[in-house]
Design an enzyme around this catalytic site. Structure first.
Site, PDB file in Angstrom:
ATOM      1  CB  CYS A 114      -0.905  -0.026   1.124  1.00  0.00           C
ATOM      2  SG  CYS A 114      -2.127  -1.350   1.047  1.00  0.00           S
ATOM      3  CG  HIS A 260      -3.426   3.434   1.309  1.00  0.00           C
ATOM      4  ND1 HIS A 260      -3.802   2.643   0.206  1.00  0.00           N
ATOM      5  CD2 HIS A 260      -3.601   2.248   2.217  1.00  0.00           C
ATOM      6  CE1 HIS A 260      -4.007   1.405   0.229  1.00  0.00           C
ATOM      7  NE2 HIS A 260      -3.990   1.333   1.412  1.00  0.00           N
ATOM      8  CG  ASN A 290      -6.744  -1.201   0.428  1.00  0.00           C
ATOM      9  OD1 ASN A 290      -5.935  -0.655  -0.367  1.00  0.00           O
ATOM     10  ND2 ASN A 290      -6.253  -1.351   1.607  1.00  0.00           N
TER      11      ASN A 290
HETATM   12  N1  COA Z   1     -18.803  -9.488   7.425  1.00  0.00           N
HETATM   13  C1  COA Z   1     -19.423  -9.921   8.414  1.00  0.00           C
HETATM   14  N2  COA Z   1     -18.744 -10.374   9.558  1.00  0.00           N
HETATM   15  C2  COA Z   1     -17.288 -10.385   9.473  1.00  0.00           C
HETATM   16  C3  COA Z   1     -16.664 -10.086   8.194  1.00  0.00           C
HETATM   17  C4  COA Z   1     -17.532  -9.662   7.354  1.00  0.00           C
HETATM   18  N3  COA Z   1     -16.663  -9.485   5.987  1.00  0.00           N
HETATM   19  N4  COA Z   1     -15.363 -10.263   8.489  1.00  0.00           N
HETATM   20  C5  COA Z   1     -15.142 -10.584   9.849  1.00  0.00           C
HETATM   21  N5  COA Z   1     -16.394 -10.617  10.234  1.00  0.00           N
HETATM   22  C6  COA Z   1     -16.705 -11.102  11.757  1.00  0.00           C
HETATM   23  C7  COA Z   1     -15.683 -11.938  12.438  1.00  0.00           C
HETATM   24  O1  COA Z   1     -15.836 -13.195  12.025  1.00  0.00           O
HETATM   25  C8  COA Z   1     -15.970 -11.652  13.856  1.00  0.00           C
HETATM   26  O2  COA Z   1     -17.200 -12.405  14.145  1.00  0.00           O
HETATM   27  P1  COA Z   1     -17.225 -13.174  15.750  1.00  0.00           P
HETATM   28  O3  COA Z   1     -17.165 -12.132  16.789  1.00  0.00           O
HETATM   29  O4  COA Z   1     -18.234 -13.823  15.635  1.00  0.00           O
HETATM   30  O5  COA Z   1     -15.802 -13.847  16.016  1.00  0.00           O
HETATM   31  C9  COA Z   1     -16.504 -10.158  13.766  1.00  0.00           C
HETATM   32  O6  COA Z   1     -17.024  -9.759  12.631  1.00  0.00           O
HETATM   33  C10 COA Z   1     -15.391  -9.106  14.448  1.00  0.00           C
HETATM   34  O7  COA Z   1     -14.292  -9.355  13.735  1.00  0.00           O
HETATM   35  P2  COA Z   1     -13.015  -8.621  13.936  1.00  0.00           P
HETATM   36  O8  COA Z   1     -11.942  -9.111  12.785  1.00  0.00           O
HETATM   37  O9  COA Z   1     -12.652  -8.553  15.269  1.00  0.00           O
HETATM   38  O10 COA Z   1     -13.606  -7.157  13.255  1.00  0.00           O
HETATM   39  P3  COA Z   1     -13.058  -5.738  13.526  1.00  0.00           P
HETATM   40  O11 COA Z   1     -13.896  -4.843  14.001  1.00  0.00           O
HETATM   41  O12 COA Z   1     -11.646  -5.973  13.766  1.00  0.00           O
HETATM   42  O13 COA Z   1     -12.947  -5.308  11.900  1.00  0.00           O
HETATM   43  C11 COA Z   1     -11.566  -5.160  10.027  1.00  0.00           C
HETATM   44  C12 COA Z   1     -12.459  -5.977  10.735  1.00  0.00           C
HETATM   45  C13 COA Z   1     -10.657  -5.933   9.058  1.00  0.00           C
HETATM   46  C14 COA Z   1     -12.599  -4.331   9.087  1.00  0.00           C
HETATM   47  C15 COA Z   1     -10.775  -4.218  11.020  1.00  0.00           C
HETATM   48  O14 COA Z   1      -9.716  -5.060  11.729  1.00  0.00           O
HETATM   49  C16 COA Z   1      -9.854  -3.133   9.964  1.00  0.00           C
HETATM   50  O15 COA Z   1     -10.123  -2.506   9.412  1.00  0.00           O
HETATM   51  N6  COA Z   1      -8.437  -3.553  10.355  1.00  0.00           N
HETATM   52  C17 COA Z   1      -7.504  -2.858   9.333  1.00  0.00           C
HETATM   53  C18 COA Z   1      -7.443  -3.426   8.059  1.00  0.00           C
HETATM   54  C19 COA Z   1      -6.780  -2.574   6.631  1.00  0.00           C
HETATM   55  O16 COA Z   1      -6.936  -1.368   6.782  1.00  0.00           O
HETATM   56  N7  COA Z   1      -6.475  -3.354   5.924  1.00  0.00           N
HETATM   57  C20 COA Z   1      -5.562  -2.698   4.709  1.00  0.00           C
HETATM   58  C21 COA Z   1      -4.283  -2.217   5.271  1.00  0.00           C
HETATM   59  S1  COA Z   1      -3.733  -1.282   3.947  1.00  0.00           S
END
Ligand code: COA
Length: 333
Positions: A114, A260, A290
């Site tokens: 990224c 980004h 993204n």
């Molecule tokens: N749809 C529905 N539910 C989903 C899901 C989706 N696409 N992806 C994950 N979940 C669920 C998980 O299984 C989890 O369920 P559980 O509580 O029953 O185990 C729940 O949602 C929470 O998951 P979690 O991973 O803790 O969610 P979060 O609040 O941390 O959000 C991201 C996940 C990926 C959105 C978040 O961590 C994030 O934004 N991280 C940065 C990612 C990023 O910017 N990446 C690019 C970098 S360049």
């Protein structure tokens, strides 16, 4: 010694729009979950047979070259950032050179996820400043839709990423006033596995690919979402501040921040932390997801087209991503 300026910009996104509702049909997810956690409403997926990374890069590049008032033949070097090249090797730099009908000019590939576009811009800036090249094409292009596990198992990653390309022409200038002021590059390889694709890779017991890699999911994106989030919200403000400090500016001098497009929540956090008003931060992740190395040149071009980038403006680009890598660039437009 010359400076470098951005003389032209362009972008290309594939035609196919994939909405959150489309994803609901193929995995257990919801529009509400995706929008709340990421801000994304839709993204573009490439069309097999129509788009390639090189062809998308070429569309964006032609637009940037034309807007710079140049012909493709005026370009004397290519730097292309991607993590999703059309071939494992050679990289897409040479494929873009071929698409543009350019002969024998150098083509460099940058694989910095990224942060790839800002790394590429920084390399181009040094080449121009050294006097080696006068018109460099700096491009970010990605087809990520084929990397994603679009089943419920891969949903935490699959809902985030999209395809697209963006390009700028970096041009030599003597102007002290309108130029790239500085670039700032960082990395911390301790976190390499927090966002990565394991294979295919050279350090394997036998061959660099094998059927078990498919079964193990080694060829799909793995992401520790909370670690990425935690580091991103620290590194973005840090590297923006570094760029401001290096040039004797403060946040109030920023005309426009082009981050980004990782996640709307991250950009919003950064905006508030830096004390910037909403109109000073570009967000288009709602429409494209993204797009990794392509996200900044796409966002910058859209902002420029909308009249949000004017001569004299202080523009800050900032990125964070896999590696971890992070970077910024400060530009007096
Ligand atoms: N749809 C529905 N539910 C989903 C899901 C989706 N696409 N992806 C994950 N979940 C669920 C998980 O299984 C989890 O369920 P559980 O509580 O029953 O185990 C729940 O949602 C929470 O998951 P979690 O991973 O803790 O969610 P979060 O609040 O941390 O959000 C991201 C996940 C990926 C959105 C978040 O961590 C994030 O934004 N991280 C940065 C990612 C990023 O910017 N990446 C690019 C970098 S360049």
């Amino acid at each position: 010694m010359p400076y470098s300026k951005i003389a032209g910009l362009g972008y290309y996104v594939p035609e196919t729009v994939v909405t959150n509702q489309d994803l609901e049909k193929i995995m257990d997810t919801s529009d509400a979950w995706i929008q709340e956690r990421t801000g994304i409403r839709e993204r573009r997926f490439f069309t097999y047979g129509t788009d390639s990374i090189a062809s998308m890069a070429a569309h964006a590049s032609r637009q940037a070259i034309e807007r710079a008032g140049l012909q493709p033949g005026d370009i004397d070097f290519i730097i292309l950032a991607t993590i999703t090249s059309d071939y494992y090797f050679p990289g897409d730099g040479v494929l873009l050179q071929r698409e543009l009908g350019l002969e024998t000019i150098g083509a460099l590939d940058v694989k910095n996820q990224c942060s790839g576009f800002i790394y590429a811009l920084s390399v181009g800036d040094q080449f121009v400043r050294s006097g080696m090249y006068k018109n460099i094409l700096v491009v970010g292009a990605e087809i990520q839709s084929t990397f994603l596990d679009k089943s419920t198992e891969g949903r935490n990653v699959a809902v985030i990423f999209g395809d697209g390309a963006g390009a700028v022409v970096l041009q030599a200038t003597d102007s002290e006033d309108h130029r790239i002021l500085s670039t700032h590059l960082h990395a911390d390889g301790r976190y390499a596995e927090d966002l990565y694709v394991k294979g295919p890779g050279g350090s394997r017991p036998d061959r660099w690919f094998a059927p078990d890699m498919l079964e193990n999911g080694d060829m799909e994106v793995k992401m520790n979402g909370s670690a990425v989030f935690k580091h991103a919200i620290q590194r973005f403000p840090e590297v923006i501040q570094e760029a401001l400090d290096a040039n004797g500016y403060t946040t109030s001098d920023i005309s426009l921040l082009v981050p980004h497009q990782a996640n709307l929540r991250i950009s919003e956090y950064v905006r508030q932390k830096m004390g910037l008003s909403e109109d000073k931060v570009v967000n288009n992740i709602q429409h494209y997801g993204n797009t990794t190395a392509a996200s900044i040149p796409i966002a910058l071009t859209e902002a420029w087209e909308a009249g949000r980038v004017q001569p004299g403006d202080l523009i800050c680009l900032a990125a964070f991503g896999s590696g971890f890598t992070w970077a910024s660039a400060l530009i007096r437009w």
